[in-house]
Design an enzyme around this catalytic site. Structure first.
Site, PDB file in Angstrom:
ATOM      1  N   GLU A 290      45.519  43.815  35.603  1.00 41.15           N
ATOM      2  CA  GLU A 290      46.802  44.211  36.175  1.00 41.15           C
ATOM      3  C   GLU A 290      47.972  43.526  35.465  1.00 41.15           C
ATOM      4  O   GLU A 290      49.008  43.256  36.067  1.00 41.15           O
ATOM      5  CB  GLU A 290      46.831  43.925  37.682  1.00 41.15           C
ATOM      6  CG  GLU A 290      45.783  44.710  38.459  1.00 41.15           C
ATOM      7  CD  GLU A 290      45.786  44.416  39.941  1.00 41.15           C
ATOM      8  OE1 GLU A 290      46.430  43.431  40.352  1.00 41.15           O
ATOM      9  OE2 GLU A 290      45.146  45.162  40.694  1.00 41.15           O
TER      10      GLU A 290
ATOM     11  N   GLU B 136      39.718  49.965  40.238  1.00 40.86           N
ATOM     12  CA  GLU B 136      39.418  49.154  41.411  1.00 40.86           C
ATOM     13  C   GLU B 136      39.594  49.990  42.665  1.00 40.86           C
ATOM     14  O   GLU B 136      40.701  50.381  42.996  1.00 40.86           O
ATOM     15  CB  GLU B 136      40.351  47.934  41.513  1.00 40.86           C
ATOM     16  CG  GLU B 136      40.222  46.921  40.405  1.00 40.86           C
ATOM     17  CD  GLU B 136      41.147  45.723  40.631  1.00 40.86           C
ATOM     18  OE1 GLU B 136      41.734  45.617  41.738  1.00 40.86           O
ATOM     19  OE2 GLU B 136      41.299  44.914  39.702  1.00 40.86           O
TER      20      GLU B 136
END
Length: 918
Positions: free
Chosen positions: A406, A499
């Site tokens: 991220e 995810e």
């Protein structure tokens, strides 16, 4: 402080995959034997990883191991050792420079200080992990001693290239040779490639020797001529074919000395490509020219305290292969995983996405706002990154390098990684699935001369084909969902979700084994004014990061659907029902739109590095949740499923071959044990890599549909009725719940269980044949139908050996003392041919619902709530159900601790006594 001993004797270097014992507590040891070549021998003390820096004291001499958690250290201790005396070793390890502190509110990576070092970031705590107090300071990976002659081999790089549609292959090899002597070394370099045939028999595929000279005190990079292979056995991901591996050995002999050094590694011929798909916008992976629909998980690490071992890694990776997964993502806040991890991913076919040590939480955002420029020492980061690439690059399973989680690395680090990990022309691809280099002439540079060059580098986990591809927070969600939502077009908008997660409550035995009695209290169920239930867990569950089974305002409590839980056992049993449904629906929902909308997904997360209560398919003790088997079912390469949004039955074919001459048997069963709906479809043909809607399941719309019912789907071959896929659902009509299953617990459905066992030392292979003995009077099930035996190319096939069987007459229960005698007898004699038979009597007709086996240590006296489980255990299936007249065979394998006799029990929704069946 760590201490130990060193034997100063001569000998050859240990092979790369050998595991020497770790350095033991400080005590003296005599020196070893002499050698006629001792003057030209060199002894290296090797640390594969320490955290974070160290001082090494050997016989009073001090050496420094510089900073960095992910780098190898090798000390030449030849002149320090006392070859005929006693050697004393001590290692003083220093913690990371910025261990940080944990704010009262916790947070992702605590106060983010750990991000200033090149180290793991999870150690300051996360929303799934409590902080590690010592930040994992210490010697956390292998320590070894290597002894070489005057010339040493370092970091060979093995690369395969392919031409003519994978008919022609070449093995490229580049390595470093260091002449440590003060004289010109005349060397013979030998490369041998073998493949194992059966047992200990190997076939030599290639044997090549090259003569070269290395000047004194010189480090030389040497590239061997490529070796030609015609139609080599290819390495495939799990579910696509065999994981064929060759053994590559390199030795260097020096004139006047003999063998100076050797190196070996298992190598898989495969080509991995990764591009952005033009149809879905998601990242697409191809292996050996075949598209791979990614169904995998996010890997944190096996153990938060880094108590890593080959045995634990093997169990972990086997579990993921058993779930039919084909990829693991090594998350950037964790480890650059160890060669042992990759070794088992090679063997079991798990592709690996490996991230470097950057996370958005610690490297750019959070409270307090973290440092966006990554670690303070960028040169150290790149030194560790390059060394990690050299350590791992020869593994067939390694599929992708990613800069961070991220977040992208700082500009200079990102640019350096892009340059260092650029692809060789043989491995470049373009959108449109056209492979470059497939039939082109040899490139000017040998691909093995690159740092890697064979697999793509992506700058971050939400960039370039992952999530929205732009780095916006478009992964997730991470909470409980309505199962039907996974199938809806608006659930997730992008092609590849890196995810997506949900709940992960373990079984009650794990709660009791890992928490004090205060932690056995189930959550309070607080009903809100809007009708939603809010779960309020006890403080111990909060500490262990519990995720509720409700999401007020969106998802009604999924445990309460079965009735209010009475105690811990009831809560955990109902949680397993939800776990199974939740993860099966997640995978089936994504697979329903395979290649039309999605290219893959990774579940957050598959395991827990401590005794956490969220996002896991097996707990830290290695006991599986029912979600494990929901995944195993849904991720089959060939699969029949119910679309919970459209109620169409679909057939999934992820293989590269079309499937023809098949049909689907559909049967509905009610709580009275009757079959009100039955249908067999017409002949079906399913193209390769396609999900095909077959027929609408109209029973819920019928006039007399029951509020709660069971649905059994079987995909079978018309030629021999062999079942290719079996899928069992429990369902309720819209607007209803599962509360009618509560009185169903009183049903006494008869079972018959036959067991056979093979004992090899401490390893047990048990085969359980379970049959629902209640009458099947009104379902026209196809005669001769059977569940096709599952076979794993890498594991024990219980049908391939002559099984020793227990000589026990048919009776209700097995006496523990008798069982022990029988097991001992079986170790001596394997000629018996009578299976053990246990019957569970009952007078009701119906579904034997949610059966599950467990393996225990047989004990005459057991304390209250004593955890007697033997773990880990591999089951070919568990948490399964049988309709009237149906039978299923379950294979169970486990290792028994010394001095323990095992027993196997069967439990289920209708079976509360933990019936001993073995």
């Amino acid at each position: 402080m760590a201490g130990g001993e060193i034997d100063g004797s001569g000998g050859h270097r240990r092979p790369a995959d050998h595991h020497p014992p770790p350095v033991r507590p400080l005590r003296p040891m005599d020196g070893g034997r002499s050698s006629r070549h001792k003057g030209n021998q060199h002894v290296n003390l090797n640390f594969r990883a320490i955290n974070y820096s160290a001082e090494v004291y050997l016989n009073g001499h001090k050496e420094i191991l510089p900073k960095g958690m992910f780098r190898r250290h090798s000390l030449d201790v030849t002149d320090i050792l006392l070859p005929d005396g006693k050697n004393l070793l001590a290692v003083l390890v220093y913690p990371p420079d910025h261990p940080g502190s944990i704010p009262p509110e916790g947070g992702q990576g605590g106060d983010h200080e750990i991000g200033k070092d090149v180290a793991t970031q999870y150690v300051e705590g996360w929303d799934w992990m409590t902080p590690i107090r010592d930040r994992n300071t210490g010697i956390w990976d292998e320590v070894s001693i290597s002894i070489t002659g005057p010339v040493k081999i370092s970091d060979p790089h093995l690369v395969s290239s392919f031409f003519d549609g994978f008919k022609r292959a070449y093995l490229h090899t580049t390595l470093e040779l260091e002449n440590k002597s003060s004289w010109l070394a005349q060397c013979s370099l030998t490369l041998q490639v073998t493949t194992e045939l059966e047992g200990n028999i190997s076939l030599v595929e290639h044997l090549q020797t090259h003569e070269l000279s290395i000047p004194p005190k010189t480090l030389l990079q040497y590239t061997l001529p490529p070796l030609f292979f015609y139609k080599p056995n290819l390495w495939w991901p799990n579910g696509m074919g065999k994981q064929s591996l060759y053994n590559v050995g390199i030795t260097v002999d020096v004139k006047g000395f003999g063998e100076s050094d050797s190196w070996s590694h298992q190598f898989g011929f495969r080509k991995i490509e990764s591009i952005i798909d033009s149809v879905t916008g998601g990242r697409l992976f191809k292996v050996n020219g075949q598209c791979v629909f990614i169904r995998g998980g996010n890997w944190i690490l096996s153990d938060g305290l880094l108590r890593l071992s080959k045995k634990r890694y093997m169990a972990d990776i086997k579990f993921h292969a058993d779930m039919n997964f084909n990829m693991l993502r090594c998350w950037g806040g964790g480890l650059a995983e160890r060669p042992d991890f990759y070794h088992y991913c090679d063997i079991y076919g798990l592709l690996v996405w490996q991230e470097f040590w950057i996370t958005g939480d610690v490297d750019g955002r959070g409270v307090p706002v973290s440092n966006p420029n990554g670690p303070l020492d960028h040169d150290l980061f790149m030194l560790c990154a390059r060394d990690t690439v050299k350590l791992l690059r020869n593994h067939a399973s390694l599929a992708l390098w990613v800069g961070g989680n991220e977040q992208v690395p700082p500009k200079d680090i990102n640019a350096a990684l892009k340059n260092d990990l650029k692809l060789h022309p043989f491995f470049m691809s373009v959108v449109g699935n056209t492979a470059l280099g497939e039939d082109l002439p040899q490139a000017s540079d040998d691909p093995s001369q690159y740092l890697d060059g064979t697999r793509a580098y992506v700058q971050g986990s939400m960039w370039d084909g992952f999530a929205d591809g732009k780095g916006d927070f478009t992964d997730g969600p991470y909470e409980i969902q309505n199962p039907e939502d996974f199938f809806k077009d608006d659930f997730y908008m992008y092609g590849f979700n890196p995810e997506v997660g949900s709940v992960g409550m373990p079984v009650a035995a794990t709660i009791r084994a890992t928490m004090p009695a205060e932690g056995w209290q189930i959550p309070l169920f607080k009903k809100r004014s809007d009708g939603y239930i809010e779960e309020i867990p006890n403080p111990i569950w909060e500490y262990h990061k519990y995720i509720p089974y409700s999401k007020p305002g969106k998802v009604h409590d999924q445990i309460e659907l079965y009735g209010h839980p009475k105690d811990l056992d009831d809560f955990c049993e109902k949680a397993q029902l939800v776990n199974y449904i939740q993860y099966r629906a997640l995978i089936e929902g994504w697979t329903s739109q395979m290649w039309t909308k999605f290219t893959g997904f990774l579940i957050w997360k598959t395991q827990n590095p401590w005794t956490g209560l969220r996002g896991q398919f097996y707990d830290h003790l290695h006991d599986q949740t029912a979600g494990f088997y929901g995944c195993r079912c849904a991720a089959e390469p060939v699969h029949v499923q119910l679309n919970l949004a459209t109620y169409f039955i679909e057939v999934v074919n992820t293989t590269s071959d079309e499937i023809s001459n098949i049909a689907v048997e559909i049967s509905v069963w009610d709580l009275e044990g009757t079959c009100p709906y039955y249908k067999v479809t017409e002949k079906i043909l399913v193209p390769a890599k396609r999900t095909l809607p077959i027929i609408e399941m109209k029973y819920p719309k019928s006039k007399n549909a029951k509020p709660v019912y069971f649905l059994l789907l079987k995909l079978f071959r018309l030629s021999d009725t062999a079942i290719l896929s079996r899928n069992f659902y429990w369902l309720h009509l819209p607007g209803n719940d599962y509360k009618l299953l509560e009185p169903y617990r009183t049903k006494k459905v008869p079972l018959k269980i036959k067991s056979q066992v093979l004992i090899m030392g401490s390893n047990y292979k048990v085969q359980m044949h379970v049959q629902n003995m209640s009458k099947n009077s009104n379902c026209r099930s196809i005669p001769g139908m059977r569940v096709e035996d599952r076979k794993d190319d890498n594991d024990f096939d219980i049908n391939s050996v002559a099984l020793a069987e227990q000589v026990i007459p048919e009776k209700e229960e097995v006496d523990g003392g008798l069982l022990s005698k029988i097991c001992k007898s079986l170790c001596r004699s394997r000629s018996a041919n009578h299976p053990n038979v246990v019957k569970i009597n009952g007078t009701d007709s119906g579904v034997a619902f949610f059966l599950h086996f467990s393996v225990h240590a047989a004990k005459k006296v057991q304390r209250d709530w004593e955890d007697t489980r033997i773990l880990p255990v591999r089951y070919s299936d568990n948490y399964f159900s049988l309709v009237p007249g149906e039978a299923m065979t379950i294979d169970i394998s486990f290792e028994v601790p010394q001095g323990i006799s095992p027993s196997i029990t069967l439990s289920g929704w209708n079976y509360h006594k933990n019936h001993k069946v073995f």
